[in-house]
Write a protein that holds these residues in place. Structure first.
Motif, short mmCIF file in Angstrom:
data_model
loop_
_atom_site.label_atom_id
_atom_site.label_comp_id
_atom_site.label_asym_id
_atom_site.label_seq_id
_atom_site.Cartn_x
_atom_site.Cartn_y
_atom_site.Cartn_z
N GLN A 61 0.82 -1.21 0.00
CA GLN A 61 0.00 0.00 0.00
C GLN A 61 0.86 1.26 0.00
O GLN A 61 0.56 2.23 -0.71
CB GLN A 61 -0.93 0.00 1.21
N HIS A 62 1.92 1.25 0.78
CA HIS A 62 2.75 2.45 0.90
C HIS A 62 3.51 2.78 -0.38
O HIS A 62 3.99 3.90 -0.55
CB HIS A 62 3.75 2.28 2.05
N THR A 63 3.61 1.81 -1.29
CA THR A 63 4.34 2.04 -2.54
C THR A 63 3.46 2.66 -3.63
O THR A 63 3.98 3.12 -4.65
CB THR A 63 4.93 0.72 -3.08
N LEU A 64 2.15 2.64 -3.42
CA LEU A 64 1.25 3.16 -4.44
C LEU A 64 1.27 4.68 -4.47
O LEU A 64 1.33 5.34 -3.43
CB LEU A 64 -0.18 2.68 -4.18
N PRO A 65 1.21 5.26 -5.67
CA PRO A 65 1.21 6.73 -5.75
C PRO A 65 -0.14 7.31 -5.34
O PRO A 65 -1.15 6.60 -5.30
CB PRO A 65 1.47 6.99 -7.23
N LYS A 66 -0.14 8.58 -5.03
CA LYS A 66 -1.40 9.28 -4.74
C LYS A 66 -2.10 9.64 -6.04
O LYS A 66 -1.47 9.77 -7.09
CB LYS A 66 -1.09 10.55 -3.93
N LEU A 67 -3.42 9.79 -5.95
CA LEU A 67 -4.20 10.19 -7.12
C LEU A 67 -3.73 11.57 -7.59
O LEU A 67 -3.67 12.51 -6.79
CB LEU A 67 -5.69 10.25 -6.76
N PRO A 68 -3.39 11.73 -8.86
CA PRO A 68 -2.90 13.03 -9.33
C PRO A 68 -4.03 14.04 -9.54
O PRO A 68 -5.19 13.65 -9.69
CB PRO A 68 -2.23 12.68 -10.67
N VAL A 69 -3.67 15.29 -9.56
CA VAL A 69 -4.57 16.35 -9.99
C VAL A 69 -4.16 16.71 -11.41
O VAL A 69 -3.06 17.20 -11.64
CB VAL A 69 -4.47 17.60 -9.08
N ARG A 78 -6.24 25.93 -5.25
CA ARG A 78 -6.91 25.47 -4.03
C ARG A 78 -6.96 23.94 -3.99
O ARG A 78 -6.75 23.32 -2.94
CB ARG A 78 -8.33 26.03 -3.97
N LEU A 79 -7.25 23.34 -5.14
CA LEU A 79 -7.33 21.89 -5.18
C LEU A 79 -5.96 21.25 -4.95
O LEU A 79 -5.85 20.21 -4.28
CB LEU A 79 -7.90 21.44 -6.53
N LEU A 80 -4.92 21.87 -5.46
CA LEU A 80 -3.57 21.37 -5.20
C LEU A 80 -3.22 21.42 -3.72
O LEU A 80 -2.50 20.56 -3.20
CB LEU A 80 -2.54 22.17 -6.02
N ASP A 81 -3.75 22.43 -3.02
CA ASP A 81 -3.54 22.50 -1.57
C ASP A 81 -4.30 21.37 -0.87
O ASP A 81 -3.80 20.80 0.13
CB ASP A 81 -4.00 23.85 -1.03
N VAL A 82 -5.49 21.04 -1.36
CA VAL A 82 -6.23 19.90 -0.81
C VAL A 82 -5.41 18.62 -1.00
O VAL A 82 -5.29 17.79 -0.09
CB VAL A 82 -7.61 19.76 -1.49
N ASP A 117 -14.30 14.15 -15.06
CA ASP A 117 -15.38 14.33 -14.09
C ASP A 117 -14.91 14.54 -12.66
O ASP A 117 -15.42 15.42 -11.96
CB ASP A 117 -16.34 13.13 -14.16
N ARG A 118 -13.97 13.74 -12.18
CA ARG A 118 -13.53 13.89 -10.79
C ARG A 118 -12.78 15.21 -10.60
O ARG A 118 -12.94 15.88 -9.57
CB ARG A 118 -12.63 12.71 -10.38
N HIS A 119 -11.99 15.61 -11.61
CA HIS A 119 -11.27 16.88 -11.51
C HIS A 119 -12.25 18.05 -11.49
O HIS A 119 -12.13 18.97 -10.66
CB HIS A 119 -10.30 17.01 -12.69
N LEU A 120 -13.24 18.03 -12.39
CA LEU A 120 -14.23 19.10 -12.42
C LEU A 120 -15.02 19.16 -11.11
O LEU A 120 -15.35 20.24 -10.61
CB LEU A 120 -15.18 18.91 -13.60
N LEU A 121 -15.30 17.99 -10.53
CA LEU A 121 -15.98 17.95 -9.24
C LEU A 121 -15.11 18.62 -8.17
O LEU A 121 -15.60 19.44 -7.38
CB LEU A 121 -16.28 16.51 -8.84
N GLY A 122 -13.84 18.28 -8.13
CA GLY A 122 -12.94 18.87 -7.16
C GLY A 122 -12.85 20.38 -7.30
O GLY A 122 -12.87 21.12 -6.31
N LEU A 123 -12.78 20.85 -8.55
CA LEU A 123 -12.71 22.30 -8.78
C LEU A 123 -13.98 22.98 -8.28
O LEU A 123 -13.92 24.04 -7.63
CB LEU A 123 -12.51 22.58 -10.27
N ARG A 124 -15.12 22.42 -8.58
CA ARG A 124 -16.39 23.02 -8.15
C ARG A 124 -16.52 23.03 -6.63
O ARG A 124 -17.08 23.96 -6.04
CB ARG A 124 -17.56 22.28 -8.79
N LEU A 125 -16.01 21.97 -5.99
CA LEU A 125 -16.07 21.92 -4.53
C LEU A 125 -15.13 22.93 -3.87
O LEU A 125 -15.26 23.21 -2.68
CB LEU A 125 -15.76 20.51 -4.04
N CYS A 126 -14.22 23.47 -4.65
CA CYS A 126 -13.31 24.50 -4.14
C CYS A 126 -13.87 25.91 -4.31
O CYS A 126 -13.25 26.88 -3.87
CB CYS A 126 -11.94 24.40 -4.83
N LEU A 127 -15.01 26.02 -4.97
CA LEU A 127 -15.65 27.34 -5.10
C LEU A 127 -16.04 27.87 -3.73
O LEU A 127 -16.55 27.14 -2.88
CB LEU A 127 -16.90 27.25 -5.97
#
Length: 620
Positions: free
Chosen positions: A7-15, A61-65, A505-515
């Motif tokens: 698990q620790h070797t897996l990368p994080k989900l990118p933005v 803002r999303l990059l900070d999240v 879709d997930r990126h657009l969702l994240g951006l909208r949630l940062c409004l």
């Protein structure tokens, strides 16, 4: 190698970058938008992307999240609440999934009632005990981290979802539900048995911590059945789990305030490893292929009026009087692929009709009683009306197509079975409705830590061109196949991007949630933005599913379809659901169009082959 060791070797989900997401979004709306709409949205996109504009601000803002997230910016921060727990509609039909399992190889043709109660049969009890034991075997392997890590060509996949299935329960809360906290491995040593709407705590280990054998589990289930004649029956509280989430939150709150015993019973249910149901309907549900298993699919979707299940539980094993087995589960803690893989393993070993016992002293099943009052009875009555309305409106079935399967698609069509079936679904919908629909296909992001899903937008300009050509008799077979391959290639590219965390879709969702309050942008307010994400065709593929009769989930919209499919080597199975209230959709009709789409695609492919090859493939 331990299940969670990588698990620790897996990368994080990118933005993703703003530019790639907006470009992908604009391409995805082309088949749904008029030329004027497209130009207007391109202008809005340009404004959104301008230096120093709102898009760049939201991206930062999303990059900070992402920076603040330990594992996954989407899953850590928003996913379960936004995708599942804030949605207040009933879980039944709308969110929960089901799997219809194949008959046991030991399945009898005649079913003898139990001595304890003729409403139940001996084989029903034996199979339920056996499957529960097989699942407990799997759980022990999982808890000791002996389940192999799943791998793809790109590397290991995240196994976190396997830790979210056993002992896990969704708890209704006002406005947004929660999952009851359960450590991994779960400390629970029991399951919950549901019979005649009564719930029993059933220990699965002896007092000296030894696991039961199948025969011991049978004894436990028969003991509980016998108790039905002796106990004071409680109200059918399980029906409340099928109600609107806010209604269930109110009813549950009333229960726990009414009497401490109610919280005790609820916590036992919530902490149980999983639930087993012995259904006692007077007549077994028909599982008839002639009607595409319509009645059995309905039983999997909503049961006999929602009785004998606990919809909040992540896993319910339901056995009918004739030994037929349905798995039903809550979607939020993990995607349906995980329990499907587990169930595929669990049902492979046949039931032992003469199962051994340990002869150990076993604590009898404990009836979980509830204290209720007139208010609770009102809640149950309201829930029953909700269930009745949901059930009557749900049109579902299993479309079996055995004229060819994935073997043919790979060997003759030279195509990915999943992408090919996605085009078949596009064509079937186009045949029925006469226009394209925004289409969701589940794309897995499990190559990332705590990855769940990304939307693969199947509808494209290429898929629409393919559908139009297939319905035009003047278009030659060569051109139809050329357009099919182009549409498949476009789909596979989007699918690859989605798996790499670069769908839109997930990126657009994240951006909208940062409004922030007062902020908005015209791009998000355009009608096409809502239309392109209103997935009238909601689809997901599993695997060959040879041990399954069919699988399914509900449509996302009242004028759409939910479709879960299994691409077997010789047989294709599609679980389809839509709403009876919609005059333009219908599961039986869609099944007919789907079969015709698959035939038309085969015809086009074979028309361009030499005659000797056509004769050879007729045997496939």
């Amino acid at each position: 190698m331990a299940t969670l060791s990588l698990q620790h070797t897996l990368p994080k989900l990118p933005v993703p970058t703003l530019q790639e997401t907006i470009q992908k979004y604009l391409r995805s709306i082309e088949p749904l938008a008029s030329s004027q709409e497209l130009e207007r949205n391109k202008a809005l996109a340009k404004d959104f992307l301008k230096p120093g504009g709102l898009g760049e601000t939201l991206q930062q803002r999303l990059l900070d999240v992402e920076r603040a997230s330990a594992d996954n910016w989407l899953d850590d921060t928003w996913w379960i609440s936004k995708a599942y727990h804030e949605w207040r509609e009933p879980l039944l039909v709308n969110s929960n999934w089901y799997i219809l399992m194949r008959n046991d190889s030991s399945h009898p043709t005649e079913f003898q009632p139990t001595a304890e109660n003729p409403a139940y049969t001996t084989f029903q009890v034996k199979r339920a005990a056996h499957v529960a034991q097989q699942l407990l075997d799997y759980i022990e392997r999982l808890f000791s981290q002996q389940i192999p890590i799943e791998q793809t060509k790109t590397g290991p996949l995240c196994m976190h979802q396997y830790t979210q299935l056993f002992g896990v329960t969704r708890i209704p809360q006002h406005g947004c539900d929660r999952l009851a906290y359960v450590p991994f491995p779960s400390p629970s040593k029991y399951i919950v048995l549901i019979i005649d709407d009564q719930l029993f705590k059933v220990n699965v280990y002896t007092s000296d911590n030894k696991r039961f054998l199948d025969g011991d589990m049978e004894r436990q289930f028969l003991n509980a059945i016998k108790q039905l004649k002796e106990i004071k029956a409680s109200a059918p509280i399980g029906l409340l789990t099928c109600d609107h989430r806010d209604a269930w939150a109110v009813a549950r709150e009333h229960l726990v305030v009414l009497d401490p015993k109610n919280r005790e019973s609820l916590q036992v249910i919530e902490d149980a490893l999983f639930c087993v149901t012995l259904d006692s309907a007077a007549e077994a549900t028909k599982a008839d292929r002639k009607n595409d298993f319509e009645e059995w699919a309905k039983f999997g979707m909503h049961g006999h009026g929602g009785h004998n299940r606990w919809c909040d539980k992540s896993l319910n094993l339901i056995f009918e009087r004739d030994g037929k087995f349905v798995c039903h589960g809550e979607h939020s803690p993990c995607d349906a692929l995980i329990p499907a893989l587990i169930m595929d393993y669990v049902v492979r070993k046949p039931t032992d009709l003469n199962a051994p016992c340990t002869n150990a002293t076993i604590e009898s099943p404990h009836h979980l009683s509830f204290v209720t009052d007139a208010k609770t009875q009102e809640h149950i009555k309201a829930a029953s009306l909700t269930i009745e309305k949901l059930s009557k409106n749900s049109d579902c079935g299993i479309v079996h197509f055995d004229e060819y399967g994935s073997d043919y698609i790979k060997k003759v069509a030279k195509a990915s079975p999943d992408a090919y079936l996605q085009m078949a679904l596009q064509l079937a919908y186009y045949k029925q409705i006469g226009e394209p629909a925004a289409t969701y296909e589940t794309g897995s992001t499990r190559q990332f830590r705590h990855g769940r899903t990304e939307t693969t937008r199947t509808l494209s300009s290429d898929s629409l061109a393919f559908c139009k050509a297939m319905e035009d008799s003047s278009v030659k077979a060569e051109e139809k196949v050329k357009l099919l391959r182009k549409a498949i290639a476009a789909h596979q590219q989007y699918q690859k991007d989605a798996a790499n965390g670069k769908g839109c879709d997930r990126h657009l969702l994240g951006l909208r949630l940062c409004l922030q309050a007062g902020e908005t942008h015209g791009l998000f307010q355009e009608p096409i933005f809502a239309k392109s994400s209103s997935f009238l065709l909601s689809t997901s593929g599993l695997f060959a599913g040879d041990n399954f009769v069919g699988t399914g989930f509900g449509a996302m919209y009242p004028n759409g379809y939910g479709c879960n499919y299994l691409a077997g080597g010789k047989t294709l199975k599609f679980g389809v659901e839509c709403k009876n209230e919609c005059p333009t959709t219908g599961t039986r009709a869609f099944g007919g169009f789907l079969r015709q789409a698959l035939r038309d695609m085969r015809t086009a492919i074979e028309q361009i082959l030499p005659e000797d090859q056509r004769k050879a493939i007729a045997k496939l």
